[in-house]
Design a protein around this motif. Sequence first.
Motif, PDB file in Angstrom:
ATOM      1  N   GLN A 182      -6.979  -9.469  10.473  1.00 24.38           N
ATOM      2  CA  GLN A 182      -6.842 -10.601   9.563  1.00 24.38           C
ATOM      3  C   GLN A 182      -7.581 -10.301   8.271  1.00 24.38           C
ATOM      4  N   THR A 183      -6.945 -10.577   7.151  1.00 25.02           N
ATOM      5  CA  THR A 183      -7.569 -10.368   5.851  1.00 25.02           C
ATOM      6  C   THR A 183      -8.375 -11.600   5.445  1.00 25.02           C
ATOM      7  N   ARG A 184      -9.018 -11.520   4.297  1.00 23.87           N
ATOM      8  CA  ARG A 184      -9.804 -12.651   3.805  1.00 23.87           C
ATOM      9  C   ARG A 184      -8.911 -13.828   3.417  1.00 23.87           C
ATOM     10  N   GLN A 185      -7.652 -13.564   3.111  1.00 20.78           N
ATOM     11  CA  GLN A 185      -6.709 -14.635   2.804  1.00 20.78           C
ATOM     12  C   GLN A 185      -6.084 -15.213   4.074  1.00 20.78           C
ATOM     13  N   ARG A 186      -6.607 -14.836   5.259  1.00 20.34           N
ATOM     14  CA  ARG A 186      -6.147 -15.328   6.550  1.00 20.34           C
ATOM     15  C   ARG A 186      -4.698 -14.938   6.826  1.00 20.34           C
ATOM     16  N   ARG A 187      -4.314 -13.776   6.331  1.00 20.16           N
ATOM     17  CA  ARG A 187      -3.005 -13.225   6.613  1.00 20.16           C
ATOM     18  C   ARG A 187      -3.172 -11.875   7.308  1.00 20.16           C
ATOM     19  N   ARG A 188      -2.082 -11.408   7.881  1.00 15.77           N
ATOM     20  CA  ARG A 188      -2.133 -10.116   8.555  1.00 15.77           C
ATOM     21  C   ARG A 188      -2.191  -8.996   7.533  1.00 15.77           C
ATOM     22  N   CYS A 189      -3.000  -8.003   7.802  1.00 13.04           N
ATOM     23  CA  CYS A 189      -3.163  -6.868   6.899  1.00 13.04           C
ATOM     24  C   CYS A 189      -1.836  -6.128   6.764  1.00 13.04           C
ATOM     25  N   THR A 190      -1.492  -5.750   5.537  1.00 16.35           N
ATOM     26  CA  THR A 190      -0.229  -5.059   5.275  1.00 16.35           C
ATOM     27  C   THR A 190      -0.369  -3.544   5.296  1.00 16.35           C
ATOM     28  N   HIS A 191      -1.572  -3.031   5.518  1.00 14.13           N
ATOM     29  CA  HIS A 191      -1.763  -1.582   5.575  1.00 14.13           C
ATOM     30  C   HIS A 191      -1.281  -1.037   6.923  1.00 14.13           C
ATOM     31  N   HIS A 192      -1.152   0.266   6.978  1.00 14.86           N
ATOM     32  CA  HIS A 192      -0.643   0.916   8.169  1.00 14.86           C
ATOM     33  C   HIS A 192      -1.753   1.712   8.856  1.00 14.86           C
ATOM     34  N   VAL A 193      -1.550   1.953  10.137  1.00 10.89           N
ATOM     35  CA  VAL A 193      -2.546   2.697  10.909  1.00 10.89           C
ATOM     36  C   VAL A 193      -2.597   4.148  10.448  1.00 10.89           C
ATOM     37  N   LEU A 194      -1.432   4.736  10.217  1.00 11.68           N
ATOM     38  CA  LEU A 194      -1.373   6.103   9.703  1.00 11.68           C
ATOM     39  C   LEU A 194      -1.675   6.078   8.213  1.00 11.68           C
ATOM     40  N   SER A 195      -2.778   6.721   7.831  1.00 13.08           N
ATOM     41  CA  SER A 195      -3.240   6.669   6.450  1.00 13.08           C
ATOM     42  C   SER A 195      -3.583   8.075   5.971  1.00 13.08           C
ATOM     43  N   PRO A 196      -3.280   8.391   4.704  1.00 13.53           N
ATOM     44  CA  PRO A 196      -3.654   9.714   4.182  1.00 13.53           C
ATOM     45  C   PRO A 196      -5.157   9.895   4.046  1.00 13.53           C
ATOM     46  N   GLN A 197      -5.928   8.792   4.066  1.00 14.09           N
ATOM     47  CA  GLN A 197      -7.384   8.904   3.974  1.00 14.09           C
ATOM     48  C   GLN A 197      -8.034   9.194   5.322  1.00 14.09           C
ATOM     49  N   ALA A 198      -7.294   9.205   6.389  1.00 17.93           N
ATOM     50  CA  ALA A 198      -7.840   9.433   7.730  1.00 17.93           C
ATOM     51  C   ALA A 198      -7.229  10.689   8.328  1.00 17.93           C
ATOM     52  N   PRO A 199      -7.940  11.342   9.230  1.00 19.62           N
ATOM     53  CA  PRO A 199      -7.380  12.546   9.871  1.00 19.62           C
ATOM     54  C   PRO A 199      -6.125  12.207  10.658  1.00 19.62           C
ATOM     55  N   PRO A 244      -7.764   2.113   8.441  1.00 19.82           N
ATOM     56  CA  PRO A 244      -9.148   2.559   8.204  1.00 19.82           C
ATOM     57  C   PRO A 244     -10.034   1.497   7.566  1.00 19.82           C
ATOM     58  N   LEU A 245      -9.450   0.572   6.777  1.00 23.14           N
ATOM     59  CA  LEU A 245     -10.252  -0.470   6.146  1.00 23.14           C
ATOM     60  C   LEU A 245     -10.826  -1.445   7.169  1.00 23.14           C
ATOM     61  N   HIS A 246     -10.101  -1.685   8.259  1.00 26.14           N
ATOM     62  CA  HIS A 246     -10.543  -2.605   9.306  1.00 26.14           C
ATOM     63  C   HIS A 246     -10.831  -1.856  10.601  1.00 26.14           C
ATOM     64  N   ALA A 247     -11.388  -0.661  10.475  1.00 24.93           N
ATOM     65  CA  ALA A 247     -11.634   0.160  11.664  1.00 24.93           C
ATOM     66  C   ALA A 247     -12.681  -0.472  12.573  1.00 24.93           C
ATOM     67  N   ALA A 248     -13.723  -1.068  11.980  1.00 24.27           N
ATOM     68  CA  ALA A 248     -14.776  -1.685  12.782  1.00 24.27           C
ATOM     69  C   ALA A 248     -14.293  -3.024  13.325  1.00 24.27           C
ATOM     70  N   PRO A 249     -14.320  -3.249  14.644  1.00 21.35           N
ATOM     71  CA  PRO A 249     -13.831  -4.525  15.190  1.00 21.35           C
ATOM     72  C   PRO A 249     -14.613  -5.729  14.710  1.00 21.35           C
ATOM     73  N   SER A 250     -15.883  -5.540  14.302  1.00 18.17           N
ATOM     74  CA  SER A 250     -16.688  -6.677  13.889  1.00 18.17           C
ATOM     75  C   SER A 250     -16.345  -7.169  12.484  1.00 18.17           C
ATOM     76  N   GLN A 251     -15.526  -6.427  11.734  1.00 20.52           N
ATOM     77  CA  GLN A 251     -15.221  -6.815  10.368  1.00 20.52           C
ATOM     78  C   GLN A 251     -14.205  -7.942  10.289  1.00 20.52           C
ATOM     79  N   ALA A 252     -13.250  -7.978  11.185  1.00 14.15           N
ATOM     80  CA  ALA A 252     -12.195  -8.988  11.108  1.00 14.15           C
ATOM     81  C   ALA A 252     -11.626  -9.225  12.492  1.00 14.15           C
ATOM     82  N   SER A 253     -11.027 -10.403  12.656  1.00 15.87           N
ATOM     83  CA  SER A 253     -10.350 -10.731  13.896  1.00 15.87           C
ATOM     84  C   SER A 253      -8.923 -10.202  13.861  1.00 15.87           C
ATOM     85  N   ASP A 254      -8.241 -10.303  14.987  1.00 16.57           N
ATOM     86  CA  ASP A 254      -6.863  -9.846  15.092  1.00 16.57           C
ATOM     87  C   ASP A 254      -5.927 -11.033  14.975  1.00 16.57           C
TER      88      ASP A 254
END
Length: 289
Positions: A182-199, A244-254
């Motif tokens: 969940q983003t700060r606007q209380r919507r689902r994140c539009t990013h993808h799990v596969l990211s060029p910034q991650a291995p 990768p932006l929401h990798a830590a579970p404590s940062q946001a809910s699902d």
Amino acid sequence: MSSTSPTRRRWDGSPLRPHHPQRALRVDPHSPTRLLRAAQTSTCRHCGNHIDWYTRTNQQTISLHPHEVTASAVPAQHRWHISSGIAHPAHDSTPWCRIPHTPLCPTHPTNEPLTPKLTELRRRLALRTRHLIDTGAFTPQPTQPITPTQPTACRPARPVVQLLYCRYLAPTPLDNIQCVAQTRQRRRCTHHVLSPQAPAGTWTLTPATPPCGQLALPTSQMAIYNLNHLPSPEQLRWRAQRCPLHAAPSQASDLALAEWELFDPLLHHTHIHTRLPTATRRRRSAANR
């Protein structure tokens, strides 16, 4: 002189009601699931009635009837209870229990007789389904989904991913798997799990081993997207279906359930590919022209 105080109204005469700000939904830090329950109410795609999605102890999902039922009217094999947001297939010794939607769904055949109370509940759901269809508010979907066009070999529609030494069937192509946070606007994140910034993982051919005690498959090898060589936090991020932006579970809910499905080579044999993706090979051949 009147002793009654005038009601506060707007210029057009409508009553002025006090504004109560909405409270933000929060997940208890000790909860075994980071899923927000308010986002998991849905409707059955076969009958149109309301259902609630819950996570089970084996990380799979189950659709439950949204209201509690008297436990004495429910067979023991259909009794469920909710504890800390997790659905457990047992009775918790209370007069009430939850029941899966499948035995109540009017479009599913009943293989075993139901109690009179459940039969009446199933009849009421059938009447509501007929009302939704007659008013045009619901169009039932076919029980057997239409098979889509066969995808090209370079982009499997549902690839097999190996992580944490388990194989999972992805819901969509790798570059379309969406983050469930969940983003700060209380919507689902539009990013993808596969990211060029991650291995990234690697495509490999591995034996298509069936479950223990079953016959061997005619296909000897299959292509999988292997993530076992990545660090454990990175594999957990993929398993939680987070960017990768929401990798830590404590940062946001699902706001949605992780859509991974445990891979069974016998049940999911149509998603087995015997050769590696050829997207890179095709680009090279086009460049050589």
